[in-house]
Design a protein around this motif. Structure first.
Motif, PDB file in Angstrom:
ATOM      1  N   LYS A  29      58.627 -75.596 112.846  1.00  0.00           N
ATOM      2  CA  LYS A  29      57.486 -74.674 112.781  1.00  0.00           C
ATOM      3  C   LYS A  29      57.376 -73.862 114.066  1.00  0.00           C
ATOM      4  N   ASP A  30      57.490 -74.515 115.216  1.00  0.00           N
ATOM      5  CA  ASP A  30      57.420 -73.810 116.503  1.00  0.00           C
ATOM      6  C   ASP A  30      58.513 -72.755 116.609  1.00  0.00           C
ATOM      7  N   ALA A  31      59.724 -73.121 116.201  1.00  0.00           N
ATOM      8  CA  ALA A  31      60.844 -72.178 116.266  1.00  0.00           C
ATOM      9  C   ALA A  31      60.568 -70.974 115.362  1.00  0.00           C
ATOM     10  N   TYR A  32      60.064 -71.233 114.167  1.00  0.00           N
ATOM     11  CA  TYR A  32      59.756 -70.145 113.228  1.00  0.00           C
ATOM     12  C   TYR A  32      58.682 -69.225 113.801  1.00  0.00           C
ATOM     13  N   LEU A  33      57.628 -69.809 114.339  1.00  0.00           N
ATOM     14  CA  LEU A  33      56.546 -69.001 114.903  1.00  0.00           C
ATOM     15  C   LEU A  33      57.047 -68.158 116.078  1.00  0.00           C
ATOM     16  N   ARG A  34      57.838 -68.761 116.967  1.00  0.00           N
ATOM     17  CA  ARG A  34      58.392 -68.006 118.113  1.00  0.00           C
ATOM     18  C   ARG A  34      59.278 -66.864 117.628  1.00  0.00           C
ATOM     19  N   LYS A  35      60.079 -67.147 116.607  1.00  0.00           N
ATOM     20  CA  LYS A  35      60.960 -66.122 116.036  1.00  0.00           C
ATOM     21  C   LYS A  35      60.142 -64.943 115.500  1.00  0.00           C
ATOM     22  N   ASN A  36      58.911 -65.230 115.067  1.00  0.00           N
ATOM     23  CA  ASN A  36      58.036 -64.193 114.525  1.00  0.00           C
ATOM     24  C   ASN A  36      57.044 -63.657 115.558  1.00  0.00           C
ATOM     25  N   GLY A  37      57.352 -63.861 116.825  1.00  0.00           N
ATOM     26  CA  GLY A  37      56.585 -63.220 117.892  1.00  0.00           C
ATOM     27  C   GLY A  37      55.394 -63.970 118.444  1.00  0.00           C
TER      28      GLY A  37
END
Length: 139
Positions: free
Chosen positions: A103-111
Motif C-alpha cells: 500500500k505504501d509503495a502504491y501511494l508513493r507511486k501515485n504522488g
C-alpha cells in the motif's frame, strides 16, 4: 364613539402582536448541530484522535480517501500527505505488514508522502507525531 372603539381595537391588536413577537423572541431556539462528516468516516479511535488534533490545529483533513484499490486513513490533500494509523490488532502479522508495504509503495507511486503511526505513538507521543507531520508539510 364607534371611531373610538375602532382605535382601541386597532391599537389593542397591535399591542397583542408585539407581545407575541417578544414572547417568541424569548423562546429557546433549537440549536443547529453541525456534524463533521469526515470525522464520522474515521474507522478507529486512534484515527479520530489524530483527526481531531489536526483539525484543532487548523488543517483540512479528509478521511478514508480512495486511491486505487486502497484507502488512506487520514489525508492532508493540500500537501499530498497520507497518514496511516496502525492499530496493533490490524497491523502486526507478517501478512498485514506486507500489505502495508504494498500500500505504501502504491501511494508513493501515485504522488503521496506516506506517514505511518502506531496507536501507541498517537496516544502517548502526539506532540512528536504532529511535529513529524508538520516537518513533512514544510518539505
Amino acid at each position: 364613539m364607534i371611531a373610538m372603539i375602532e382605535y382601541v381595537v386597532f391599537f389593542g391588536l397591535i399591542i397583542v402582536g408585539i407581545v407575541f413577537f417578544v414572547l417568541d423572541l424569548r423562546r429557546p431556539q433549537p440549536q443547529t448541530i453541525l456534524v463533521d462528516q469526515e470525522r464520522l468516516k474515521c474507522e478507529s479511535p486512534i484515527e479520530r484522535h489524530l483527526y481531531d488534533t489536526l483539525r484543532i490545529l487548523g488543517y483540512y483533513v479528509q478521511t478514508q480517501v480512495p486511491c486505487g484499490k486502497y484507502r488512506i486513513d487520514l489525508a492532508l490533500p493540500a500537501y499530498k500527505i497520507a497518514i496511516e494509523c496502525d492499530g496493533k490488532a490490524y497491523h502486526s502479522t507478517p501478512e498485514q505488514k506486507a500489505h502495508d508495504r504494498r500500500k505504501d509503495a502504491y501511494l508513493r507511486k501515485n504522488g503521496w508522502k506516506v506517514l505511518r503511526y502506531s496507536g501507541r505513538m498517537i496516544y502517548h507521543d502526539l506532540p512528536k507525531v504532529i511535529a513529524q507531520i508538520e516537518k513533512e508539510i514544510q518539505n
